[in-house]
Motif scaffolding. Structure first.
Motif, PDB file in Angstrom:
ATOM      1  N   UNK A 154       0.804  -1.233   0.000  1.00 27.85           N
ATOM      2  CA  UNK A 154       0.000   0.000   0.000  1.00 27.85           C
ATOM      3  C   UNK A 154       0.833   1.277   0.000  1.00 27.85           C
ATOM      4  N   UNK A 155       1.898   1.276   0.815  1.00 25.88           N
ATOM      5  CA  UNK A 155       2.669   2.516   0.952  1.00 25.88           C
ATOM      6  C   UNK A 155       4.149   2.284   0.675  1.00 25.88           C
ATOM      7  N   UNK A 156       4.722   3.178  -0.119  1.00 25.74           N
ATOM      8  CA  UNK A 156       6.167   3.165  -0.319  1.00 25.74           C
ATOM      9  C   UNK A 156       6.678   4.569  -0.032  1.00 25.74           C
ATOM     10  N   UNK A 157       7.691   4.662   0.816  1.00 26.41           N
ATOM     11  CA  UNK A 157       8.314   5.945   1.138  1.00 26.41           C
ATOM     12  C   UNK A 157       9.739   5.904   0.597  1.00 26.41           C
ATOM     13  N   UNK A 158       9.995   6.671  -0.450  1.00 27.38           N
ATOM     14  CA  UNK A 158      11.347   6.722  -1.022  1.00 27.38           C
ATOM     15  C   UNK A 158      12.238   7.507  -0.076  1.00 27.38           C
ATOM     16  N   UNK A 159      13.490   7.112   0.037  1.00 25.78           N
ATOM     17  CA  UNK A 159      14.387   7.839   0.944  1.00 25.78           C
ATOM     18  C   UNK A 159      15.825   7.811   0.442  1.00 25.78           C
ATOM     19  N   UNK A 160      16.719   8.388   1.234  1.00 23.78           N
ATOM     20  CA  UNK A 160      18.059   8.712   0.743  1.00 23.78           C
ATOM     21  C   UNK A 160      19.017   7.522   0.634  1.00 23.78           C
ATOM     22  N   UNK A 161      18.749   6.434   1.342  1.00 24.87           N
ATOM     23  CA  UNK A 161      19.618   5.260   1.260  1.00 24.87           C
ATOM     24  C   UNK A 161      18.923   4.076   1.931  1.00 24.87           C
ATOM     25  N   UNK A 162      19.480   2.902   1.715  1.00 30.07           N
ATOM     26  CA  UNK A 162      18.965   1.721   2.405  1.00 30.07           C
ATOM     27  C   UNK A 162      19.200   1.807   3.903  1.00 30.07           C
ATOM     28  N   UNK A 163      20.267   2.489   4.280  1.00 34.60           N
ATOM     29  CA  UNK A 163      20.572   2.650   5.708  1.00 34.60           C
ATOM     30  C   UNK A 163      19.554   3.577   6.371  1.00 34.60           C
TER      31      UNK A 163
ATOM     32  N   UNK B  75      11.128   2.407   1.681  1.00 32.55           N
ATOM     33  CA  UNK B  75      10.497   1.703   2.797  1.00 32.55           C
ATOM     34  C   UNK B  75       9.104   1.281   2.339  1.00 32.55           C
ATOM     35  N   UNK B  76       8.734   0.029   2.637  1.00 33.92           N
ATOM     36  CA  UNK B  76       7.457  -0.533   2.188  1.00 33.92           C
ATOM     37  C   UNK B  76       6.638  -0.953   3.396  1.00 33.92           C
ATOM     38  N   UNK B  77       5.358  -0.548   3.407  1.00 31.12           N
ATOM     39  CA  UNK B  77       4.489  -1.041   4.481  1.00 31.12           C
ATOM     40  C   UNK B  77       3.019  -0.949   4.090  1.00 31.12           C
ATOM     41  N   UNK B  78       2.210  -1.833   4.663  1.00 30.96           N
ATOM     42  CA  UNK B  78       0.759  -1.753   4.495  1.00 30.96           C
ATOM     43  C   UNK B  78       0.118  -0.987   5.644  1.00 30.96           C
ATOM     44  N   UNK B  79       0.922  -0.554   6.608  1.00 30.36           N
ATOM     45  CA  UNK B  79       0.421   0.086   7.826  1.00 30.36           C
ATOM     46  C   UNK B  79       0.295   1.603   7.603  1.00 30.36           C
ATOM     47  N   UNK B  80      -0.959   2.101   7.617  1.00 38.21           N
ATOM     48  CA  UNK B  80      -1.208   3.524   7.343  1.00 38.21           C
ATOM     49  C   UNK B  80      -0.513   4.438   8.345  1.00 38.21           C
ATOM     50  N   UNK B  81      -0.538   4.037   9.631  1.00 37.73           N
ATOM     51  CA  UNK B  81       0.053   4.896  10.658  1.00 37.73           C
ATOM     52  C   UNK B  81       1.572   4.987  10.482  1.00 37.73           C
ATOM     53  N   UNK B  82       2.199   3.819  10.249  1.00 31.74           N
ATOM     54  CA  UNK B  82       3.652   3.826  10.039  1.00 31.74           C
ATOM     55  C   UNK B  82       3.990   4.699   8.837  1.00 31.74           C
TER      56      UNK B  82
END
Ligand SMILES: *Cc1c(COP(=O)(O)O)cnc(C)c1O
Length: 384
Positions: A61-70, A211-218
């Protein structure tokens, strides 16, 4: 010994990114020119487009792109409030990132052994580590790592932690593109993270992660953490965050590369199969379990006299790599942290025997036949 003619191919790369660039034609140049043109270098439209595409690809459901895997790993732990007094269970046979983020947040990494067949977290070792630490620390998170692109055994990990209030953070930095049955990497664990470092299966032209999650709050906490803990408006700060954004340029590169990614994953299966057929009678080859499609970030064999074999291959023009020459519990930065009380013998043995061979989607049949022949010669010479 019969003198061999040097038939080494002219450019034998460990990972051939130029071959990929040729395959992409003008796609990347056009994508980058597009970003230069519109000028939205930070959180431009390509970032949101990439998040949508990745979510569709992994069916999350949700993907948050970010600066690195770390950063992806660290933000996931921050979203769950991991800190002082918390135990986070991590395999020792992994890249420093997986444990570094735990220590940076003041929590305690607890090192777990891996299975010799899969290189992934050993559920029995996790169970021992959990039993040994739970009196002193609050068990909070398990971080299985999908080593070399093979997803960890999440079902077995879930069985071990049932009855505990523990979450699973999948470090899928090496496995994007892999699948287990109907599930893809990104959809495993409560939160999964990946890396777009250039050498990963899906890599950009710099640093990047997701970052991948199905959790809306996260998801909403992660989006806030990514921009300094922002609330409803730019200068409303509701929590302590970081600057964890993915550059628009990198998102544009990734969108272009995603268009050929499915094909690259299939090509990787072909290359892995050729190595298996050519080497399985002689050395321990990595597993490809029924129903699982590994992403083959690395093709890692086990050999005795590993350093000598690597030296011979180098002399024949074949680059190899050692991931990893030491377990994290054997590194000066991490040797004071707790481990499975039974020790980590598999990690220590693997560190002496692993050897990763050239692996990328464009490894041609002739070149690979040469590599296989030379690996066989080098290993047989040591055994003679
Ligand atoms: C590459 C990698 C990371 C870190 O990714 P970066 O994008 O380099 O920060 C984390 N964990 C594992 C297992 C990796 O292989």
């Amino acid at each position: 010994m019969i003198e061999k003619v040097d038939r080494s191919p002219p450019s034998l790369e460990f990972i051939d990114l130029q071959a990929q660039r040729r395959e992409l034609g003008n796609l990347i140049d056009d994508a980058l020119a597009g970003v230069v043109e519109h000028g939205r270098f930070i959180m431009g439209p390509e970032v949101a487009a990439l998040e949508r595409e990745l979510g569709g690809f992994a069916d999350v459901r949700h993907v948050v792109a970010c600066a690195s895997g770390t950063d992806a790993l660290m933000m996931a732990l921050m979203a769950w409030g991991v800190g002082l007094g918390d135990a986070v269970f991590v395999p020792s046979f992994t890249f420093a990132s997986s444990a570094e983020v735990v220590a940076l947040l003041g929590a305690t990494p607890v090192f777990v052994d891996v299975e010799s067949e899969t290189f992934n977290m050993d559920p029995a070792s996790l169970e021992r580590a959990l039993d040994a630490t739970r009196e002193r620390l609050r068990p909070k998170v398990v971080i299985p790592v999908d080593m070399f692109g093979l997803p960890a055994n999440y079902e077995a990990v879930e069985r071990v932690i049932s009855g505990y209030d523990l979450r699973i953070l999948a470090d899928s930095a090496q496995s994007f593109g892999a699948s287990v049955g109907p599930k893809r990497s990104g959809a495993l664990g409560d939160i999964a993270t990946t890396s777009f470092f250039p050498a990963k299966p899906l890599g950009c032209y710099g640093d990047g992660g997701a970052i991948f999650t199905d959790d809306d709050e996260a998801d909403s906490i992660l989006r806030s953490l990514r921009v300094h803990g922002q609330g409803n408006s730019k200068y409303d700060t509701v929590r302590i965050g970081i600057n964890g954004r993915l550059d628009t340029m990198q998102a544009a590169v990734l969108l272009a590369k995603l268009s050929i990614f499915e094909d690259e994953i299939s090509r990787r299966q072909v290359v892995a199969k050729r190595y298996a057929v050519g080497l399985r009678d002689l050395v321990r080859i990595p597993p490809s379990p029924e129903g699982t499609t590994p992403a083959w970030a690395q093709y890692t064999i086990l050999v005795e006299d590993r350093d000598l074999v690597a030296r011979d291959l180098k002399a024949r023009g074949i680059p190899t790599a050692v991931y990893y020459p030491k377990g994290l519990h054997q590194q000066a930065a991490y040797d004071r942290y707790p481990t499975d009380p039974a020790g980590l013998p598999i990690t220590e043995r693997l560190a002496e025997q692993v050897l990763s061979l050239p692996m990328h989607p464009y490894l041609g049949e002739t070149t690979q036949a040469y590599i296989i022949e030379e690996v066989r010669a080098a290993v047989e010479k040591k055994r003679a």
